[in-house]
Scaffold this active site. Structure first.
Site, short mmCIF file in Angstrom:
data_model
loop_
_atom_site.label_atom_id
_atom_site.label_comp_id
_atom_site.label_asym_id
_atom_site.label_seq_id
_atom_site.Cartn_x
_atom_site.Cartn_y
_atom_site.Cartn_z
N ILE A 13 0.74 -1.32 -0.10
CA ILE A 13 0.01 0.00 -0.12
C ILE A 13 0.84 1.24 0.03
CG2 ILE A 13 -2.08 1.49 0.90
CD1 ILE A 13 -2.83 -1.49 2.53
N THR A 131 -6.20 -1.05 10.41
CA THR A 131 -6.89 -1.98 9.94
C THR A 131 -8.32 -2.31 10.54
OG1 THR A 131 -7.18 -4.47 9.65
CG2 THR A 131 -5.58 -3.64 11.19
N ASP A 132 -9.13 -2.62 9.85
CA ASP A 132 -10.87 -3.01 10.15
C ASP A 132 -10.56 -4.42 11.26
OD1 ASP A 132 -10.27 -5.18 8.26
OD2 ASP A 132 -12.47 -4.59 7.36
N GLU A 133 -9.45 -5.12 11.27
CA GLU A 133 -9.31 -6.18 11.93
C GLU A 133 -9.18 -6.10 13.31
OE1 GLU A 133 -6.68 -9.42 10.31
OE2 GLU A 133 -6.97 -8.48 8.34
N TYR A 156 -1.61 -10.29 14.95
CA TYR A 156 -1.27 -8.97 14.02
C TYR A 156 -2.60 -7.84 14.57
CZ TYR A 156 -2.66 -6.24 10.18
OH TYR A 156 -3.01 -5.12 9.08
N LYS A 160 -1.87 -4.18 15.88
CA LYS A 160 -2.41 -2.86 15.26
C LYS A 160 -3.33 -2.21 16.35
CE LYS A 160 -1.92 -1.73 11.78
NZ LYS A 160 -0.60 -0.90 11.11
P1 NAD Z 1 3.27 -4.79 3.35
O1 NAD Z 1 3.61 -6.20 4.28
O2 NAD Z 1 3.13 -5.11 1.80
O3 NAD Z 1 4.55 -3.93 3.64
C1 NAD Z 1 4.83 -3.47 4.88
C2 NAD Z 1 6.25 -2.37 4.87
O4 NAD Z 1 6.72 -2.17 5.80
C3 NAD Z 1 7.30 -3.21 3.75
O5 NAD Z 1 7.82 -2.30 2.82
C4 NAD Z 1 8.16 -3.41 5.09
O6 NAD Z 1 9.82 -3.64 4.57
C5 NAD Z 1 8.02 -2.44 5.87
N1 NAD Z 1 8.50 -2.71 7.21
C6 NAD Z 1 8.09 -3.53 8.11
N2 NAD Z 1 8.76 -3.42 9.21
C7 NAD Z 1 9.40 -2.35 9.17
C8 NAD Z 1 10.19 -1.81 10.40
N3 NAD Z 1 10.33 -2.23 11.38
N4 NAD Z 1 10.71 -0.34 9.82
C9 NAD Z 1 10.55 0.08 8.66
N5 NAD Z 1 9.84 -0.53 7.57
C10 NAD Z 1 9.32 -1.52 8.10
O7 NAD Z 1 2.01 -4.17 4.14
P2 NAD Z 1 0.57 -3.52 3.35
O8 NAD Z 1 -0.28 -4.60 3.29
O9 NAD Z 1 1.09 -2.58 2.39
O10 NAD Z 1 0.08 -2.88 4.60
C11 NAD Z 1 0.52 -1.48 4.93
C12 NAD Z 1 -0.24 -0.81 6.11
O11 NAD Z 1 -1.62 -0.97 5.93
C13 NAD Z 1 0.02 -1.63 7.54
O12 NAD Z 1 -0.03 -0.87 8.69
C14 NAD Z 1 -1.42 -2.45 7.29
O13 NAD Z 1 -1.65 -2.87 8.82
C15 NAD Z 1 -2.33 -1.64 7.05
N6 NAD Z 1 -3.35 -2.22 6.06
C16 NAD Z 1 -3.23 -3.13 5.17
C17 NAD Z 1 -4.33 -3.76 4.72
C18 NAD Z 1 -4.16 -4.62 3.66
O14 NAD Z 1 -5.17 -5.24 3.08
N7 NAD Z 1 -2.87 -5.04 2.84
C19 NAD Z 1 -5.74 -3.26 5.04
C20 NAD Z 1 -5.79 -2.35 6.16
C21 NAD Z 1 -4.77 -1.96 6.73
P1 TYD Z 2 -5.39 -12.63 3.90
O1 TYD Z 2 -5.21 -12.04 2.27
O2 TYD Z 2 -4.39 -13.38 4.55
O3 TYD Z 2 -6.04 -11.48 4.67
P2 TYD Z 2 -6.72 -11.28 6.34
O4 TYD Z 2 -6.36 -12.48 6.75
O5 TYD Z 2 -5.76 -9.97 6.53
O6 TYD Z 2 -8.08 -10.82 5.77
O7 TYD Z 2 -6.62 -13.53 4.01
C1 TYD Z 2 -8.03 -13.01 3.29
C2 TYD Z 2 -9.02 -14.27 3.75
O8 TYD Z 2 -8.59 -15.46 2.78
C3 TYD Z 2 -9.14 -14.73 4.94
O9 TYD Z 2 -10.31 -15.01 5.51
C4 TYD Z 2 -8.03 -16.04 5.03
C5 TYD Z 2 -8.42 -16.60 3.46
N1 TYD Z 2 -7.28 -17.19 3.03
C6 TYD Z 2 -7.51 -18.42 2.43
O10 TYD Z 2 -8.47 -19.11 2.19
N2 TYD Z 2 -6.33 -19.12 1.79
C7 TYD Z 2 -5.19 -18.58 1.77
O11 TYD Z 2 -4.20 -19.33 1.08
C8 TYD Z 2 -4.95 -17.38 2.23
C9 TYD Z 2 -3.49 -16.55 2.30
C10 TYD Z 2 -5.84 -16.50 3.07
#
Ligand code: NAD
Ligand code: TYD
Length: 348
Positions: A13, A131-133, A156, A160
């Site tokens: 993101i 996150t909404d989690e 996780y 958060k």
């Molecule tokens: P990601 O795992 O793809 O990226 C995380 C980044 O943070 C990586 O580039 C990693 O190198 C960096 N990082 C990790 N530890 C670090 C540290 N100690 N110091 C500096 N950098 C560090 O994650 P994402 O999916 O891009 O999520 C980004 C943010 O959005 C997170 O805070 C996550 O909780 C939040 N978020 C994600 C989702 C989703 O669906 N992916 C949804 C809602 C909120």
């Molecule tokens: P994920 O992408 O890990 O996001 P989050 O757990 O943060 O919601 O998973 C999305 C949903 O998909 C979750 O209900 C777990 C499920 N899932 C599978 O069924 N198989 C998989 O291999 C993975 C990675 C996730």
């Protein structure tokens, strides 16, 4: 908001957010991207930005828990705004090894907040991306809102939740200007192929099993990553300080529906010997697996006029096409090739 420190800007993101900022006319400032480059951080996601904006984009390889390095970064760059994405982000990894989650998500956020306190004269905004989690699981009905009590299920989401509480406590106690957003599941380009959607796309392409946890009836509320980036930027610009905003796509799908959609798109875009649905394999459920997430984003819509632009079906097709058109990115990320590149380019 001129010198924006983006943490975790090499992740999924964060990289999309930096790309989004530089695509906009209303952003004229600088970005200082601090990333530790864990397995999930890939500086190649921003190579073109780094060469197109050499005076406005700077990359610093550092750990957000390293107070000295972060203090130097705040000081040397006149940081006035923080947009904090850096985190350990994968639920399954947090179940196997929670240590890094507690460290980065809680201690890392704490370190940044302490620096906001120290540099309070120059800090205009600390935006915390969450996150909404943190709200735990919904049953069959209802939606999360900004008033939903916290009830996290995984290491996780608990880490958060802890970081969210620290952010709001610093706002109240030390008057740090903060905004906080709790977003639903994102999908789109540059997502590390451990999360549901990119994992299923790549396994489907290679004819590997598609592992669906439990019965596949768990529900997530999917949002295209660019819509999330637009919401974050809108909140940073216009959101009320000290407030939380829920962000979601009003796009609830069961995991099985998502996997079926991916199979259909793959069968059309990259036909294989047989339908991808044959690869679906139901596997052991995730412990503490939340049943359903769904966001009511009325506050963001009515107060700030944000609305998601992408529909799930078109966004998913765009995403599949992105992975099909970037085999080199996939190969390098999967083989650890870019980690070797990091070691040579950013030694130490
Ligand atoms: P990601 O795992 O793809 O990226 C995380 C980044 O943070 C990586 O580039 C990693 O190198 C960096 N990082 C990790 N530890 C670090 C540290 N100690 N110091 C500096 N950098 C560090 O994650 P994402 O999916 O891009 O999520 C980004 C943010 O959005 C997170 O805070 C996550 O909780 C939040 N978020 C994600 C989702 C989703 O669906 N992916 C949804 C809602 C909120
Ligand atoms: P994920 O992408 O890990 O996001 P989050 O757990 O943060 O919601 O998973 C999305 C949903 O998909 C979750 O209900 C777990 C499920 N899932 C599978 O069924 N198989 C998989 O291999 C993975 C990675 C996730």
């Amino acid at each position: 908001m001129h010198n924006i420190l983006v943490t975790g800007g090499c992740g999924f993101i964060g990289a999309n957010f930096i790309r989004y900022l530089f695509s906009r006319n209303d952003f004229t400032g600088r970005v200082i991207n601090v990333d530790r480059l864990t397995y999930a951080g890939n500086p190649e996601n921003l190579t073109d930005i780094a060469s197109a904006f050499p005076d406005r984009y700077r990359f610093v390889k550092a750990d957000i828990c390293d107070r000295e390095a972060m203090e130097k970064t705040f000081d040397a760059n006149g940081v006035d705004t923080i947009c904090h994405f850096a985190a350990e982000s994968h639920v399954d990894r947090s179940i196997v090894g929670p240590d890094d989650f507690v460290r980065t998500n809680i201690l890392g956020t704490f370190t940044l907040l302490e620096l906001c306190r120290k540099f309070s004269r120059q800090i205009e905004l600390f935006h915390h991306v969450s996150t909404d989690e943190v709200f735990g699981s919904l049953g069959e009905t209802g939606h999360f809102t900004e008033k939903t009590p916290y009830d996290p299920s995984s290491p996780y989401s608990a880490s958060k939740a802890a970081s969210d509480h620290l952010v709001m406590a610093y706002a109240r106690t030390y008057k740090i200007p903060v905004t906080l957003s709790n977003c639903s599941n994102n999908y789109g380009p540059y997502q590390f192929p451990e999360k549901l959607i990119p994992l299923m796309i790549l396994n489907g392409l290679e004819g590997k099993p598609l592992p669906v946890y439990g019965d596949g009836r768990n529900i997530r509320d999917w949002l295209y990553v660019e819509d999330h980036c637009a919401a974050v930027w809108r909140i940073m610009q216009q959101g009320r300080r000290g407030e939380c905003y829920c962000i979601g796509g009003r796009s609830e799908r069961t995991n099985l529906q998502v996997v079926h959609d991916i199979c259909n798109i793959l069968d059309e875009e990259a036909p294989g010997p047989e339908s991808r649905r044959k690869l679906i394999s139901f596997v052991k459920d995730r412990p503490g697996h939340d049943l359903r997430y769904a966001i009511d984003c009325t506050k963001l819509e009515t107060e700030l006029g944000w609305k998601p632009q992408e529909h799930f079906e078109s966004g998913l097709r765009k995403t599949v096409r992105w992975y099909l058109r970037h085999p080199q990115w996939v190969e390098r990320v999967r083989s650890g090739e870019y980690q070797k590149w990091i070691e040579t380019h950013y030694a130490g």
